[in-house]
Design an enzyme around this catalytic site. Structure first.
Site, mmCIF file in Angstrom:
data_model
loop_
_atom_site.group_PDB
_atom_site.id
_atom_site.type_symbol
_atom_site.label_atom_id
_atom_site.label_comp_id
_atom_site.label_asym_id
_atom_site.label_seq_id
_atom_site.Cartn_x
_atom_site.Cartn_y
_atom_site.Cartn_z
ATOM 1 N N ARG A 114 1.927 20.268 6.262
ATOM 2 C CA ARG A 114 2.907 19.312 6.768
ATOM 3 C C ARG A 114 3.971 19.936 7.684
ATOM 4 O O ARG A 114 4.284 19.362 8.727
ATOM 5 C CB ARG A 114 3.568 18.551 5.617
ATOM 6 C CG ARG A 114 2.545 17.739 4.785
ATOM 7 C CD ARG A 114 3.209 16.825 3.777
ATOM 8 N NE ARG A 114 4.011 15.825 4.423
ATOM 9 C CZ ARG A 114 5.334 15.839 4.510
ATOM 10 N NH1 ARG A 114 6.027 16.791 3.932
ATOM 11 N NH2 ARG A 114 5.963 14.898 5.154
ATOM 12 N N CYS A 119 -3.196 33.729 10.266
ATOM 13 C CA CYS A 119 -3.005 34.304 11.593
ATOM 14 C C CYS A 119 -2.741 33.230 12.638
ATOM 15 O O CYS A 119 -3.567 32.979 13.528
ATOM 16 C CB CYS A 119 -4.224 35.129 11.959
ATOM 17 S SG CYS A 119 -4.498 36.399 10.736
ATOM 18 N N GLU A 120 -1.622 32.554 12.503
ATOM 19 C CA GLU A 120 -1.183 31.520 13.439
ATOM 20 C C GLU A 120 0.343 31.529 13.386
ATOM 21 O O GLU A 120 0.907 31.558 12.289
ATOM 22 C CB GLU A 120 -1.597 30.112 12.961
ATOM 23 C CG GLU A 120 -3.054 29.870 12.802
ATOM 24 C CD GLU A 120 -3.698 29.276 14.040
ATOM 25 O OE1 GLU A 120 -2.972 28.961 15.004
ATOM 26 O OE2 GLU A 120 -4.930 29.149 14.031
ATOM 27 N N TYR A 159 3.765 18.174 11.198
ATOM 28 C CA TYR A 159 4.782 17.139 11.433
ATOM 29 C C TYR A 159 6.204 17.692 11.462
ATOM 30 O O TYR A 159 7.152 16.910 11.344
ATOM 31 C CB TYR A 159 4.780 16.105 10.292
ATOM 32 C CG TYR A 159 3.476 15.513 9.865
ATOM 33 C CD1 TYR A 159 2.624 14.913 10.788
ATOM 34 C CD2 TYR A 159 3.127 15.497 8.523
ATOM 35 C CE1 TYR A 159 1.440 14.319 10.352
ATOM 36 C CE2 TYR A 159 1.953 14.897 8.085
ATOM 37 C CZ TYR A 159 1.119 14.320 9.015
ATOM 38 O OH TYR A 159 -0.032 13.733 8.583
ATOM 39 N N GLY A 183 1.971 4.976 -0.570
ATOM 40 C CA GLY A 183 1.309 6.256 -0.794
ATOM 41 C C GLY A 183 2.340 7.308 -1.160
ATOM 42 O O GLY A 183 2.534 7.693 -2.312
ATOM 43 N N TYR A 201 0.142 14.127 0.765
ATOM 44 C CA TYR A 201 -0.282 14.755 2.017
ATOM 45 C C TYR A 201 -0.153 16.286 1.928
ATOM 46 O O TYR A 201 0.175 16.955 2.904
ATOM 47 C CB TYR A 201 0.500 14.174 3.213
ATOM 48 C CG TYR A 201 0.424 12.652 3.252
ATOM 49 C CD1 TYR A 201 -0.773 12.031 3.557
ATOM 50 C CD2 TYR A 201 1.520 11.857 2.944
ATOM 51 C CE1 TYR A 201 -0.877 10.644 3.563
ATOM 52 C CE2 TYR A 201 1.431 10.467 2.943
ATOM 53 C CZ TYR A 201 0.228 9.867 3.255
ATOM 54 O OH TYR A 201 0.121 8.492 3.255
ATOM 55 N N GLU A 255 0.826 -1.219 0.000
ATOM 56 C CA GLU A 255 0.000 0.000 0.000
ATOM 57 C C GLU A 255 0.855 1.261 0.000
ATOM 58 O O GLU A 255 0.809 2.058 0.936
ATOM 59 C CB GLU A 255 -0.902 0.005 1.247
ATOM 60 C CG GLU A 255 -1.811 -1.203 1.386
ATOM 61 C CD GLU A 255 -2.497 -1.277 2.751
ATOM 62 O OE1 GLU A 255 -2.106 -0.534 3.681
ATOM 63 O OE2 GLU A 255 -3.415 -2.089 2.886
HETATM 64 C C1 LIG Z 1 -1.299 5.968 5.199
HETATM 65 C C2 LIG Z 1 -1.367 4.506 4.951
HETATM 66 C C3 LIG Z 1 -0.597 3.935 3.934
HETATM 67 C C4 LIG Z 1 0.374 4.724 3.093
HETATM 68 O O1 LIG Z 1 1.469 5.183 3.814
HETATM 69 P P1 LIG Z 1 2.670 5.892 3.037
HETATM 70 O O2 LIG Z 1 3.634 6.217 4.090
HETATM 71 O O3 LIG Z 1 2.120 7.080 2.360
HETATM 72 O O4 LIG Z 1 3.210 4.888 2.062
HETATM 73 C C5 LIG Z 1 -0.738 2.594 3.704
HETATM 74 N N1 LIG Z 1 -1.587 1.831 4.430
HETATM 75 C C6 LIG Z 1 -2.339 2.340 5.423
HETATM 76 C C7 LIG Z 1 -3.260 1.463 6.190
HETATM 77 C C8 LIG Z 1 -2.259 3.701 5.713
HETATM 78 O O5 LIG Z 1 -2.998 4.219 6.706
#
Ligand SMILES: *Cc1c(COP(=O)(O)O)cnc(C)c1O
Length: 458
Positions: A324, A355-356, A328, A285, A384, A283
Site C-alpha cells: 500500500r 531491490c526497488e 497508494y 471492505g 488490502y 459493500e
Molecule cells: C473495492 C470495492 C468495495 C469496497 O471498498 P472499500 O473502500 O474497501 O469499502 C465495494 N464495492 C466494490 C464494487 C468495490 O470494487
C-alpha cells in the site's frame, strides 16, 4: 475501535502478545483480531438495521456484503459469515471462497468490470443474489450465458454517478473517466432493453464511487443522484427493487481526517435514499477489515548513511508483503511492539529489503529509537494487505494468524522454500544436469530439496 493495545509494556491483540506470535510463527506475519472484525461488522450492520427507512417492503434489513477483496482469508470470511455477513465478490475464486466459508449464495454479489462467460455461468448456477453489470458488452454476454443455461439472470447495473472520491487517485472509481460503470443515460437505456429480454431480470442499480472516503458529502451527492435514477426508471414503468450503494467508507489511518462514523453514514443514507421501497445493499471492505489487522515485522538493522545522515530502519517486511505505501502512498502507523521505556526517538526512513526504491514504507518518520532484532507493528494493515502480497524477490508469502479469546491459529502458513519451488516444475529438457548429480546441495551441506515435480510434457 480495535483490540490492539499495550499490556505490561507490550503490544497485544485481544490479550495475546504479538511477541509470542512472532516467536512461534516468525516474521513478517499478519495478525488479525476476531473481536475487531466482529465489532466492525456489527457496528456497521447495526447502524443500518436500526433505520426503518432502509427496510425493504418485505421488512428485510439491508444486505451487508463484505467486499472480500479487502481481505479474503477463509478464516476471516468465516468469522464474518458467522455474524450474518454477505460477500461482495469480484471473481469466481472469491465466490468459491465465500461459499466455502459458509456465506449463503443469496448473500453473494458479483461485481467487477471483466467477468468472463465461465465466471458468469458459475455465478448463475450457484444461485447468487445478483450480478452487478458494468457495461453493455458485459450485459450482452450475460444474456447469452443465461440463455444457454436456460436461466434468468438477476442483475443490477452499475452506474458511474460522475462523483469520484477516495483517498488517492488510484482508489477513486466514480469519476467520469474511470473504467467503472456506465453513464446514467446509457444505463437507463440498457435497463429498459433488458427488461424485455427473457433471460434477464434487471432488479436495480448500483454505484461505488471510491475507497477511503473520509467525508459524507461525495457519498451523499452520489446517493442522491441514484435516487433520481430510481425514480426515472420507475417513471418509465420499469420495476426497480434493489439499490446497491457500494462501499468506500474510510478508516482512521492516524494522520488523516477522522472518517464519519457508521451511524452518521447510515443516517445520511436513510435521509438520502430511504423510504424508496427498495432492498438496499452495502459493500463495506476497508471499514470492516483495515483496523482488525497488523503486520508484525522485525528490525534487521539500522543503517546510517554517513553522507546524508539518513537513518534507514531496515525491516524483514517489504513491499511484497504490504504494497500500500508503494502503490497508494498509504500511511501506516508504525508502533514498536515493546513499549518504549524512555523518550529517545530518531527520524527514520523505514524500508524493506526488496531491490526497488519503491520498497520504502515511509520517509522521515519520527519513531521511538529502535534496534536490530526489535519488533514493530504496521497498524491498520488488515485490508488490502496480505491479499496484495506476492513472492517478489522469492520471499515466501507472509503467514496470517487469527486471534480469538486469548489464543491464536495460523490461518495461512508461510510456505516452505520446498513448497515454493514445487510450484515451478522444470520441464524434462532442463532436468538433465540436475539428475546427473550436479545438485551441489548435499556437498554444501544443504537440506535435501525433496523430489522436484516435473512439468507435464505438452
Ligand atoms: C473495492 C470495492 C468495495 C469496497 O471498498 P472499500 O473502500 O474497501 O469499502 C465495494 N464495492 C466494490 C464494487 C468495490 O470494487
Amino acid at each position: 475501535m480495535n483490540h490492539f493495545d499495550y499490556l505490561d509494556g507490550e503490544l497485544h491483540c485481544e490479550g495475546v502478545s504479538l511477541t509470542d506470535i512472532a516467536r512461534d510463527v516468525g516474521t513478517p506475519v499478519y495478525v488479525y483480531s476476531s473481536a475487531t472484525l466482529e465489532r466492525h461488522y456489527n457496528v456497521f450492520a447495526g447502524a443500518l438495521n436500526a433505520s426503518p427507512a432502509l427496510r425493504s417492503p418485505k421488512g428485510e434489513a439491508p444486505l451487508v456484503a463484505y467486499a472480500m477483496k479487502a481481505n479474503s482469508n477463509l478464516a476471516v470470511l468465516r468469522t464474518l459469515a458467522l455474524q450474518g455477513c454477505g460477500a461482495d465478490t469480484v471473481s469466481e475464486g472469491e465466490i468459491r471462497k465465500a461459499m466455502t466459508a459458509g456465506v449463503p449464495a443469496e448473500k453473494i454479489v458479483f461485481s467487477g468490470v471483466g467477468k468472463t462467460d465461465a465466471e458468469m455461468a458459475f455465478a448463475l448456477k450457484a444461485g447468487i443474489y445478483q450480478l452487478n453489470v458494468e457495461s453493455r458488452p458485459e450485459l450482452d454476454r450475460l444474456a447469452r450465458v443465461a440463455a444457454s443455461l436456460n436461466m434468468i439472470a438477476p442483475f443490477v447495473i452499475r452506474i458511474n454517478p460522475g462523483v469520484g472520491s477516495g483517498g488517492h487517485a488510484k482508489i477513486t472509481t466514480g469519476g467520469a473517466r474511470d473504467k467503472f460503470g456506465i453513464s446514467a443515460e446509457e444505463a437507463l437505456k440498457l435497463y429498459a432493453d433488458a427488461a424485455a429480454h427473457r433471460n434477464l431480470a434487471p432488479v436495480g442499480i448500483a454505484c461505488h464511487i471510491g475507497s477511503q472516503i473520509t467525508d459524507l458529502t461525495p457519498l451523499q451527492a452520489a446517493f442522491s443522484r441514484m435516487k433520481g435514477w430510481v425514480e426515472a426508471l420507475r417513471a418509465e414503468g420499469l420495476s426497480v427493487e434493489r439499490l446497491d450503494l457500494g462501499g468506500g467508507l474510510g478508516v482512521p489511518y492516524f494522520n488523516q481526517p477522522a472518517p464519519p462514523h457508521p451511524v452518521d453514514f447510515a443516517e445520511m443514507a436513510a435521509l438520502t435514499v430511504g423510504h424508496l421501497g427498495l432492498r438496499y445493499t452495502f459493500e463495506p471492505g476497508r471499514v470492516i477489515a483495515a483496523n482488525a489487522g497488523v503486520l508484525v515485522s522485525r528490525v534487521v538493522h539500522v543503517h546510517e548513511r554517513i553522507d546524508s545522515g539518513q537513518k534507514f530502519l531496515v525491516l524483514d517486511a517489504a513491499m511484497n508483503d504490504l504494497i500500500r505505501p508503494a502503490l497508494y502512498d498509504a500511511y501506516h502507523d508504525i508502533r514498536p511492539v515493546a513499549a518504549p521505556t524512555n523518550d529517545d526517538s530518531d527520524i527514520y526512513d523505514v524500508v524493506g529489503p526488496v531491490c526497488e526504491t519503491g520498497d520504502t514504507f515511509t520517509r522521515n518518520r519520527e519513531l521511538p529509537r529502535l534496534r536490530a532484532g526489535e519488533l514493530v507493528a504496521f497498524m491498520s494493515a488488515g485490508a488490502y494487505g496480505a491479499v496484495m502480497g506476492s513472492e517478489y524477490n522469492s520471499r515466501p508469502l507472509a503467514p496470517e494468524v487469527l486471534v480469538r479469546d486469548g489464543g491464536f491459529a495460523v490461518v495461512r502458513p508461510r510456505p516452505s522454500y520446498d513448497e515454493m519451488m514445487a510450484r515451478e516444475p522444470l520441464p524434462q529438457w532442463l532436468e538433465m544436469g540436475l539428475e546427473m548429480g550436479l545438485d551441489l546441495g548435499p556437498e554444501l551441506g544443504l537440506e535435501p530439496q525433496g523430489t522436484r515435480p516435473r512439468a507435464a510434457s505438452a
